[in-house]
Design a protein around this motif. Structure first.
Motif, PDB file in Angstrom:
ATOM      1  N   VAL A  49     -17.597  37.916 -30.218  1.00 24.65           N
ATOM      2  CA  VAL A  49     -18.168  36.577 -30.157  1.00 24.65           C
ATOM      3  C   VAL A  49     -18.195  36.018 -31.576  1.00 24.65           C
ATOM      4  O   VAL A  49     -18.904  36.532 -32.439  1.00 24.65           O
ATOM      5  CB  VAL A  49     -19.593  36.604 -29.565  1.00 24.65           C
ATOM      6  CG1 VAL A  49     -20.184  35.210 -29.533  1.00 24.65           C
ATOM      7  CG2 VAL A  49     -19.574  37.227 -28.174  1.00 24.65           C
ATOM      8  N   THR A  50     -17.393  34.989 -31.813  1.00 24.14           N
ATOM      9  CA  THR A  50     -17.274  34.397 -33.145  1.00 24.14           C
ATOM     10  C   THR A  50     -17.850  32.994 -33.137  1.00 24.14           C
ATOM     11  O   THR A  50     -17.439  32.153 -32.330  1.00 24.14           O
ATOM     12  CB  THR A  50     -15.799  34.345 -33.589  1.00 24.14           C
ATOM     13  OG1 THR A  50     -15.260  35.662 -33.531  1.00 24.14           O
ATOM     14  CG2 THR A  50     -15.657  33.792 -34.993  1.00 24.14           C
ATOM     15  N   SER A  51     -18.798  32.755 -34.031  1.00 26.69           N
ATOM     16  CA  SER A  51     -19.351  31.406 -34.142  1.00 26.69           C
ATOM     17  C   SER A  51     -18.343  30.528 -34.880  1.00 26.69           C
ATOM     18  O   SER A  51     -17.554  31.003 -35.696  1.00 26.69           O
ATOM     19  CB  SER A  51     -20.685  31.423 -34.890  1.00 26.69           C
ATOM     20  OG  SER A  51     -20.496  31.891 -36.201  1.00 26.69           O
ATOM     21  N   ARG A  52     -18.360  29.233 -34.566  1.00 28.08           N
ATOM     22  CA  ARG A  52     -17.483  28.271 -35.244  1.00 28.08           C
ATOM     23  C   ARG A  52     -18.338  27.128 -35.741  1.00 28.08           C
ATOM     24  O   ARG A  52     -19.317  26.754 -35.110  1.00 28.08           O
ATOM     25  CB  ARG A  52     -16.406  27.760 -34.294  1.00 28.08           C
ATOM     26  CG  ARG A  52     -15.397  28.851 -33.966  1.00 28.08           C
ATOM     27  CD  ARG A  52     -14.286  28.377 -33.044  1.00 28.08           C
ATOM     28  NE  ARG A  52     -13.543  27.231 -33.489  1.00 28.08           N
ATOM     29  CZ  ARG A  52     -12.508  27.237 -34.329  1.00 28.08           C
ATOM     30  NH1 ARG A  52     -12.102  28.371 -34.847  1.00 28.08           N
ATOM     31  NH2 ARG A  52     -11.858  26.144 -34.639  1.00 28.08           N
ATOM     32  N   TYR A  53     -17.959  26.583 -36.881  1.00 30.92           N
ATOM     33  CA  TYR A  53     -18.709  25.458 -37.437  1.00 30.92           C
ATOM     34  C   TYR A  53     -17.757  24.499 -38.118  1.00 30.92           C
ATOM     35  O   TYR A  53     -16.635  24.860 -38.485  1.00 30.92           O
ATOM     36  CB  TYR A  53     -19.800  25.953 -38.404  1.00 30.92           C
ATOM     37  CG  TYR A  53     -19.265  26.646 -39.633  1.00 30.92           C
ATOM     38  CD1 TYR A  53     -19.045  25.936 -40.813  1.00 30.92           C
ATOM     39  CD2 TYR A  53     -18.962  28.004 -39.615  1.00 30.92           C
ATOM     40  CE1 TYR A  53     -18.547  26.555 -41.939  1.00 30.92           C
ATOM     41  CE2 TYR A  53     -18.459  28.635 -40.739  1.00 30.92           C
ATOM     42  CZ  TYR A  53     -18.258  27.909 -41.901  1.00 30.92           C
ATOM     43  OH  TYR A  53     -17.744  28.527 -43.001  1.00 30.92           O
ATOM     44  N   TRP A  54     -18.221  23.253 -38.271  1.00 34.15           N
ATOM     45  CA  TRP A  54     -17.421  22.215 -38.925  1.00 34.15           C
ATOM     46  C   TRP A  54     -17.632  22.320 -40.429  1.00 34.15           C
ATOM     47  O   TRP A  54     -18.741  22.194 -40.934  1.00 34.15           O
ATOM     48  CB  TRP A  54     -17.827  20.845 -38.411  1.00 34.15           C
ATOM     49  CG  TRP A  54     -17.029  19.735 -39.007  1.00 34.15           C
ATOM     50  CD1 TRP A  54     -17.413  18.868 -39.986  1.00 34.15           C
ATOM     51  CD2 TRP A  54     -15.689  19.380 -38.677  1.00 34.15           C
ATOM     52  NE1 TRP A  54     -16.400  17.993 -40.280  1.00 34.15           N
ATOM     53  CE2 TRP A  54     -15.324  18.287 -39.487  1.00 34.15           C
ATOM     54  CE3 TRP A  54     -14.751  19.865 -37.782  1.00 34.15           C
ATOM     55  CZ2 TRP A  54     -14.082  17.675 -39.416  1.00 34.15           C
ATOM     56  CZ3 TRP A  54     -13.517  19.268 -37.708  1.00 34.15           C
ATOM     57  CH2 TRP A  54     -13.183  18.189 -38.509  1.00 34.15           C
ATOM     58  N   ASP A  55     -16.536  22.579 -41.158  1.00 37.72           N
ATOM     59  CA  ASP A  55     -16.577  22.680 -42.614  1.00 37.72           C
ATOM     60  C   ASP A  55     -16.222  21.301 -43.179  1.00 37.72           C
ATOM     61  O   ASP A  55     -15.071  20.857 -43.079  1.00 37.72           O
ATOM     62  CB  ASP A  55     -15.587  23.751 -43.088  1.00 37.72           C
ATOM     63  CG  ASP A  55     -15.720  24.050 -44.576  1.00 37.72           C
ATOM     64  OD1 ASP A  55     -16.241  23.191 -45.325  1.00 37.72           O
ATOM     65  OD2 ASP A  55     -15.311  25.151 -44.975  1.00 37.72           O
ATOM     66  N   ARG A  56     -17.215  20.641 -43.795  1.00 38.10           N
ATOM     67  CA  ARG A  56     -16.991  19.285 -44.307  1.00 38.10           C
ATOM     68  C   ARG A  56     -16.020  19.265 -45.480  1.00 38.10           C
ATOM     69  O   ARG A  56     -15.273  18.304 -45.654  1.00 38.10           O
ATOM     70  CB  ARG A  56     -18.314  18.666 -44.737  1.00 38.10           C
ATOM     71  CG  ARG A  56     -19.207  18.346 -43.575  1.00 38.10           C
ATOM     72  CD  ARG A  56     -20.454  17.639 -44.045  1.00 38.10           C
ATOM     73  NE  ARG A  56     -21.369  17.444 -42.933  1.00 38.10           N
ATOM     74  CZ  ARG A  56     -22.431  16.686 -42.992  1.00 38.10           C
ATOM     75  NH1 ARG A  56     -22.725  16.051 -44.111  1.00 38.10           N
ATOM     76  NH2 ARG A  56     -23.208  16.556 -41.953  1.00 38.10           N
TER      77      ARG A  56
END
Length: 158
Positions: free
Chosen positions: A33-40
């Motif tokens: 399970v890999t979290s993903r996030y928006w890199d500005r």
């Protein structure tokens, strides 16, 4: 019951392993399970930390999981979270297991074809076999008048 129920979305990391001890069918596999996030700064989605869970399935769920899952498949797993700490040779290890209640493919990331498994033979489980109901609407019989059907005569041409 004070159990921690979780719903986890991830990918199958190991091929499911099937066992059939005296207590009944059992299967296990690892789930990534890999979290993903928006890199500005990059202006793009970036992968975060990956958590690994050992998923345990029992009885019919175990049989169906082994027949349906492959490494890399995106899945949803719902079940009871169990966190264990073991000490071996002075080293402490913590692991997280999920006793699965339900497992399914993530249809947001692909398609799947569902197939029902066979039912037990009548008499073995104490249940009588019921015929599958017909879900189709029958075509109306033109010889039988119907209150819902309006008979129309052709319009007169003038």
């Amino acid at each position: 019951m004070n159990e921690t129920m979780v719903c986890v979305v991830g990918n199958v990391a190991t091929q499911p392993v099937y066992r059939e001890p005296v207590s009944g069918a059992s299967a296990r596999f690892r789930l990534a399970v890999t979290s993903r996030y928006w890199d500005r700064e990059k202006n793009a989605w970036t992968d975060g930390h990956t958590n690994f869970f050992t998923v345990w399935a029992n009885r019919q769920l175990a049989t169906n999981a082994v027949a349906s899952l492959n490494v890399g498949d995106p899945v949803l797993v719902q079940g009871r979270l169990k966190v264990r700490t073991e000490t071996r040779d002075g080293t402490s290890r913590t692991s997280a297991d999920i006793d699965a209640v339900a497992i399914g493919h993530d249809l947001g990331r692909g398609t799947a074809a569902f197939r029902r498994t066979g039912r037990p033979e009548p008499g073995t489980a104490g249940a009588q076999a019921q015929p599958e109901p017909s879900w189709e609407t029958p075509e109306p019989d033109p010889a039988v008048p119907s209150a819902n059907r309006q008979e129309r005569e052709p319009a007169a041409v003038t």
